[in-house]
Motif scaffolding. Structure first.
Motif, PDB file in Angstrom:
ATOM      1  N   GLY A 349       0.540  -1.563   0.189  1.00 40.38           N
ATOM      2  CA  GLY A 349       0.027  -0.061   0.521  1.00 40.38           C
ATOM      3  C   GLY A 349       1.017   1.302   0.430  1.00 40.38           C
ATOM      4  N   LEU A 350       0.044   2.176  -0.512  1.00 42.03           N
ATOM      5  CA  LEU A 350       0.794   3.641  -0.001  1.00 42.03           C
ATOM      6  C   LEU A 350       1.922   3.908   0.799  1.00 42.03           C
ATOM      7  CD1 LEU A 350      -1.299   6.469  -0.388  1.00 42.03           C
ATOM      8  CD2 LEU A 350      -0.054   5.293  -2.107  1.00 42.03           C
ATOM      9  N   ALA A 351       1.555   2.721   2.395  1.00 44.88           N
ATOM     10  CA  ALA A 351       2.835   3.060   3.330  1.00 44.88           C
ATOM     11  C   ALA A 351       4.024   2.105   2.754  1.00 44.88           C
ATOM     12  CB  ALA A 351       1.878   2.265   4.238  1.00 44.88           C
ATOM     13  N   ASN A 352       3.998   0.957   2.098  1.00 43.13           N
ATOM     14  CA  ASN A 352       5.295   0.574   2.027  1.00 43.13           C
ATOM     15  C   ASN A 352       5.972   1.221   0.815  1.00 43.13           C
ATOM     16  OD1 ASN A 352       3.098  -1.823   2.436  1.00 43.13           O
ATOM     17  ND2 ASN A 352       4.707  -2.735   1.835  1.00 43.13           N
ATOM     18  N   ILE A 353       5.248   2.231   0.532  1.00 37.96           N
ATOM     19  CA  ILE A 353       6.249   3.431  -1.006  1.00 37.96           C
ATOM     20  C   ILE A 353       6.535   4.735  -0.008  1.00 37.96           C
ATOM     21  CG2 ILE A 353       5.857   4.841  -2.827  1.00 37.96           C
ATOM     22  CD1 ILE A 353       5.170   1.936  -4.097  1.00 37.96           C
ATOM     23  N   PRO A 365       8.444  12.545  -4.423  1.00 35.93           N
ATOM     24  CA  PRO A 365       7.193  14.010  -4.247  1.00 35.93           C
ATOM     25  C   PRO A 365       6.462  12.975  -3.191  1.00 35.93           C
ATOM     26  CG  PRO A 365       7.752  14.492  -6.213  1.00 35.93           C
ATOM     27  CD  PRO A 365       8.831  13.136  -5.869  1.00 35.93           C
ATOM     28  N   GLU A 366       5.262  13.389  -2.306  1.00 35.32           N
ATOM     29  CA  GLU A 366       3.879  12.009  -2.309  1.00 35.32           C
ATOM     30  C   GLU A 366       2.875  12.663  -3.019  1.00 35.32           C
ATOM     31  OE1 GLU A 366       1.748  12.643   1.484  1.00 35.32           O
ATOM     32  OE2 GLU A 366       3.253  13.807   2.228  1.00 35.32           O
ATOM     33  N   ASP A 367       3.199  12.891  -3.972  1.00 35.20           N
ATOM     34  CA  ASP A 367       1.867  12.963  -4.906  1.00 35.20           C
ATOM     35  C   ASP A 367       2.460  12.115  -6.137  1.00 35.20           C
ATOM     36  OD1 ASP A 367       3.576  14.612  -6.309  1.00 35.20           O
ATOM     37  OD2 ASP A 367       1.907  16.617  -6.922  1.00 35.20           O
ATOM     38  N   LYS A 368       3.867  11.410  -5.892  1.00 38.05           N
ATOM     39  CA  LYS A 368       3.423  10.169  -7.006  1.00 38.05           C
ATOM     40  C   LYS A 368       3.957   8.903  -6.727  1.00 38.05           C
ATOM     41  CE  LYS A 368       5.307  12.856 -10.202  1.00 38.05           C
ATOM     42  NZ  LYS A 368       4.307  13.219 -11.465  1.00 38.05           N
ATOM     43  N   PHE A 369       3.654   9.261  -5.022  1.00 36.06           N
ATOM     44  CA  PHE A 369       3.267   7.826  -4.130  1.00 36.06           C
ATOM     45  C   PHE A 369       2.524   6.951  -5.231  1.00 36.06           C
ATOM     46  CE2 PHE A 369       5.027   8.871  -0.177  1.00 36.06           C
ATOM     47  CZ  PHE A 369       6.062   9.431  -0.709  1.00 36.06           C
ATOM     48  N   SER A 370       0.997   7.232  -5.294  1.00 36.01           N
ATOM     49  CA  SER A 370      -0.039   6.635  -6.017  1.00 36.01           C
ATOM     50  C   SER A 370       0.063   5.935  -6.888  1.00 36.01           C
ATOM     51  CB  SER A 370      -1.372   7.159  -5.445  1.00 36.01           C
ATOM     52  OG  SER A 370      -0.840   8.736  -6.859  1.00 36.01           O
ATOM     53  N   VAL A 371       1.665   7.112  -7.803  1.00 42.49           N
ATOM     54  CA  VAL A 371       1.993   6.137  -9.278  1.00 42.49           C
ATOM     55  C   VAL A 371       2.482   4.909  -9.455  1.00 42.49           C
ATOM     56  CG1 VAL A 371       3.085   6.751 -11.853  1.00 42.49           C
ATOM     57  CG2 VAL A 371       1.380   8.207 -10.301  1.00 42.49           C
ATOM     58  N   LEU A 372       3.481   4.675  -8.485  1.00 48.35           N
ATOM     59  CA  LEU A 372       4.495   3.800  -7.964  1.00 48.35           C
ATOM     60  C   LEU A 372       3.977   2.656  -7.255  1.00 48.35           C
ATOM     61  CD1 LEU A 372       7.720   6.158  -6.255  1.00 48.35           C
ATOM     62  CD2 LEU A 372       6.854   5.614  -8.584  1.00 48.35           C
ATOM     63  N   LEU A 373       2.629   3.022  -6.379  1.00 51.65           N
ATOM     64  CA  LEU A 373       2.392   1.992  -5.918  1.00 51.65           C
ATOM     65  C   LEU A 373       2.033   1.605  -7.193  1.00 51.65           C
ATOM     66  CD1 LEU A 373       1.399   0.338  -3.908  1.00 51.65           C
ATOM     67  CD2 LEU A 373      -0.431   1.833  -4.034  1.00 51.65           C
ATOM     68  N   ALA A 374       0.739   1.156  -8.003  1.00 52.65           N
ATOM     69  CA  ALA A 374       0.660   1.278  -9.369  1.00 52.65           C
ATOM     70  C   ALA A 374       1.160   0.437 -10.112  1.00 52.65           C
ATOM     71  CB  ALA A 374      -0.295   2.434  -9.990  1.00 52.65           C
ATOM     72  N   GLN A 375       2.460   1.041 -10.477  1.00 50.24           N
ATOM     73  CA  GLN A 375       3.501   0.359 -11.112  1.00 50.24           C
ATOM     74  C   GLN A 375       3.857  -1.255 -10.216  1.00 50.24           C
ATOM     75  OE1 GLN A 375       6.491   3.172 -11.757  1.00 50.24           O
ATOM     76  NE2 GLN A 375       4.553   4.716 -13.850  1.00 50.24           N
ATOM     77  N   VAL A 376       4.281  -1.015  -8.871  1.00 48.14           N
ATOM     78  CA  VAL A 376       4.495  -2.170  -7.738  1.00 48.14           C
ATOM     79  C   VAL A 376       3.324  -3.241  -8.200  1.00 48.14           C
ATOM     80  CG1 VAL A 376       5.157  -2.513  -5.989  1.00 48.14           C
ATOM     81  CG2 VAL A 376       6.124  -0.844  -6.445  1.00 48.14           C
ATOM     82  N   LYS A 377       2.726  -2.380  -7.627  1.00 47.60           N
ATOM     83  CA  LYS A 377       2.096  -3.452  -8.338  1.00 47.60           C
ATOM     84  C   LYS A 377       1.185  -4.145  -9.325  1.00 47.60           C
ATOM     85  CE  LYS A 377      -1.700  -2.333  -4.315  1.00 47.60           C
ATOM     86  NZ  LYS A 377      -2.045  -3.162  -3.758  1.00 47.60           N
ATOM     87  N   GLU A 378       1.185  -3.567 -10.535  1.00 42.45           N
ATOM     88  CA  GLU A 378       1.347  -4.638 -11.878  1.00 42.45           C
ATOM     89  C   GLU A 378       2.613  -5.163 -11.862  1.00 42.45           C
ATOM     90  OE1 GLU A 378       2.493  -4.938 -16.243  1.00 42.45           O
ATOM     91  OE2 GLU A 378       3.963  -3.840 -14.421  1.00 42.45           O
ATOM     92  N   GLN A 379       3.313  -4.877 -12.070  1.00 40.86           N
ATOM     93  CA  GLN A 379       5.265  -5.351 -11.973  1.00 40.86           C
ATOM     94  C   GLN A 379       5.213  -6.383 -11.015  1.00 40.86           C
ATOM     95  OE1 GLN A 379       8.288  -3.960 -12.913  1.00 40.86           O
ATOM     96  NE2 GLN A 379      10.207  -5.373 -11.089  1.00 40.86           N
ATOM     97  N   SER A 380       4.171  -6.314  -9.924  1.00 50.04           N
ATOM     98  CA  SER A 380       4.932  -7.937  -8.922  1.00 50.04           C
ATOM     99  C   SER A 380       3.820  -8.915  -9.356  1.00 50.04           C
ATOM    100  CB  SER A 380       4.285  -7.330  -7.198  1.00 50.04           C
ATOM    101  OG  SER A 380       4.054  -8.283  -6.578  1.00 50.04           O
ATOM    102  N   THR A 381       2.341  -8.553 -10.232  1.00 42.32           N
ATOM    103  CA  THR A 381       1.442  -9.376 -10.385  1.00 42.32           C
ATOM    104  C   THR A 381       1.667 -10.016 -11.810  1.00 42.32           C
ATOM    105  OG1 THR A 381      -0.415  -7.732  -9.220  1.00 42.32           O
ATOM    106  CG2 THR A 381      -1.529  -9.720 -10.792  1.00 42.32           C
TER     107      THR A 381
END
Length: 399
Positions: A349-353, A365-381
Motif C-alpha cells: 500500500g501507500l505506506a510501503n511506498i 514527491p508524495e503526490d507520486k506515491f500512488s503512481v509508484l504503487l500502481a507500477q509496483v502492483k502491476e509488475q509484481s502481479t
C-alpha cells in the motif's frame, strides 16, 4: 552451567492472557532449562543430509556459542569421517559438554572410550513393537542395557539411559527398566518419544511418572519428534512435568517430521512461560544458516525464530503500523537479531511506498506515491514476485 541470557519483558508483547494461573502454574522456575543438541547425530538422520567432519566441527563450535549445554558429538562407528568429527570436537576445548551416542553394545561404548569421550547416552528399545522388530525380549533388554551401563561406568563414563520408544512402552516394564538402569549406574535418564506419537498432556504425565520412579536427584531429559506438529508443545509440557533438559536439533531437522527445534522451545519457554533457559537466542539465526548450508537444505521463510520473512512486511495494512512493532509482532526482532524491513509487491500500500522511499533516501514527491504503487502492483502481479530495490529506484527515477 553457562550463564543464561534473560529477555527483558519490555521486548515481549504477548498480552496479559498468558499470565493466567492456568498457563503459568506448575513450572519450577528455580531451575534453568538446558539443551542437549543432537543435530550432529539425530539431525543428520534427515533423509539426504550428510555432514562432513569439517561441517560437524564448525556446527559444534556454533552450538557452543549459542549456549547449548551439551552437544552430542555423534556415533563414531558409523564411519571413519564420523570418528574424525568426534575426535575434533572433543579436542576443540568447547565450553559445552561433549556427549557420545551408543547402542547398548560394548563395541559402541569402546569406540567412545578410545576417543576420550567421558559422557555417553546409551539406547535400547523398550516398546513391544521395537523389541519385536529387533528380536529382543524384556529380559534381554534389561540384561543388555545393564551390562552396557556397567561397562561404561567401569571406564569412568557418565551415562544417560535412553529407552527408545519409551512413550509407547508398557508402563510397568518401563518402570522396571528405568530402575534397572539407575541400579546399573546411570546418573541421568531420557524419556524418548521416538515416533512423535505422544500428546503434550501425556508427556507431562509420563515425565511425572518417571520422576517418581528414579527420584528427585536424577535429571530427566525429554526427547521428542514433530510428527503431529507438537514437538515444541510437548517439550513445554515436559518441562512442566519436571524435565530439566530438552533434547532436539537446530531447525528441528531429523528423520520423518524432524525433532524438537531447541531454539523454538527456548523462545516459547522464556516469552510465554517465564521459564529461564540456557541459550543466547541472538545467535540462533546464524547457527540455523550454518546448519542449512552444511546440510544443503532450506527452511520455510515463515519458520519461527529463523525464518527470513518473520520481520519483513509486504502488506500495506501491516506496513501502516510498522512504526509500532508491538502492534504487528509478538516479540522484538532484537531477541533473535533479525532485520525488520519493508518490501514491495502485489499486496503493498501507500505506506510501503513511503517507507521504502525514506529507507532508500529517494527524493520522490508524495503526490507520486500512488503512481509508484500502481507500477509496483502491476509488475509484481505480472512477474509473480516482489519488486527489488533496484527496480523500485528505476521506477522512482522515471516518475
Amino acid at each position: 552451567m553457562k550463564g543464561s541470557a534473560s529477555i527483558s519483558p519490555d521486548l515481549i508483547w504477548t498480552g496479559d492472557i498468558n499470565q493466567r494461573p492456568a498457563v503459568q502454574d506448575g513450572f519450577d522456575r528455580s531451575r534453568t532449562v538446558r539443551f542437549y543438541d543432537t543435530t550432529l547425530r539425530d539431525g543428520e538422520q534427515a533423509v539426504g543430509v550428510v555432514f562432513s567432519a569439517d561441517a560437524k566441527y564448525e556446527i559444534a563450535r556454533a552450538l557452543d556459542e549459542l549456549g547449548v549445554g551439551r552437544i552430542e558429538s555423534g556415533f563414531p562407528r558409523v564411519s571413519e569421517e564420523d570418528t574424525l568429527a568426534v575426535r575434533r570436537i572433543l579436542d576443540a576445548g568447547l565450553k559445552s559438554e561433549i556427549w557420545g551416542f551408543a547402542r547398548a553394545v560394548k563395541a559402541d561404548i569402546d569406540a567412545h572410550i578410545e576417543l576420550g569421550t567421558t559422557s555417553v547416552l546409551i539406547e535400547i528399545a523398550t516398546s513391544e513393537q521395537k523389541m519385536q522388530a529387533y528380536g529382543f525380549t524384556r529380559e534381554s533388554v534389561i540384561a543388555r542395557m545393564s551390562d552396557a551401563i556397567r561397562h561404561a561406568r567401569t571406564h569412568g563414563m557418565r551415562v544417560n539411559f535412553f529407552p527408545v520408544d519409551a512413550t509407547r512402552s508398557d508402563l510397568g516394564f518401563l518402570e522396571q527398566v528405568y530402575k534397572a538402569a539407575i541400579a546399573a549406574g546411570a546418573s541421568e535418564v531420557s524419556v524418548v518419544d521416538t515416533i512423535g506419537a505422544c500428546a503434550p498432556e501425556a508427556v507431562e504425565f509420563l515425565i511425572g511418572k518417571v520422576a517418581s520412579w528414579v527420584g528427585p536427584e536424577v535429571p530427566i531429559h525429554w526427547h521428542g519428534h514433530n510428527d503431529f506438529g507438537l514437538a515444541t508443545a510437548a517439550a513445554i509440557a515436559a518441562v512442566r512435568g519436571g524435565a530439566t533438559w530438552i533434547q532436539g536439533t537446530i531447525n528441528g531437522m531429523g528423520e520423518r517430521a524432524g525433532n524438537a527445534d531447541i531454539c523454538e522451545v527456548a523462545l516459547a519457554l522464556q516469552c510465554l512461560y517465564n521459564v529461564p533457559v540456557e541459550m543466547d537466542l541472538s545467535k540462533a539465526r546464524k547457527v540455523s544458516e550454518l546448519v542449512r548450508r552444511a546440510g544443503d537444505y532450506q527452511v520455510d521463510r515463515w519458520k519461527p525464530v529463523v525464518g527470513e520473512s518473520l520481520f519483513v512486511r509486504e502488506s500495506g495494512a501491516v506496513a501502516a503500523q510498522f512504526h509500532m512493532p508491538d502492534a504487528i509482532e509478538p516479540y522484538s526482532s532484537s531477541i533473535v537479531a533479525a532485520h525488520r524491513g519493508i518490501v514491495l509487491g502485489k499486496k503493498s500500500g501507500l505506506a510501503n511506498i513511503e517507507l521504502k522511499v525514506k529507507e532508500l533516501g529517494l527524493a520522490v514527491p508524495e503526490d507520486k506515491f500512488s503512481v509508484l504503487l500502481a507500477q509496483v502492483k502491476e509488475q509484481s502481479t505480472r512477474t509473480h514476485r516482489l519488486v527489488s530495490d533496484v527496480e523500485f529506484v528505476a521506477m522512482a527515477s522515471a516518475c
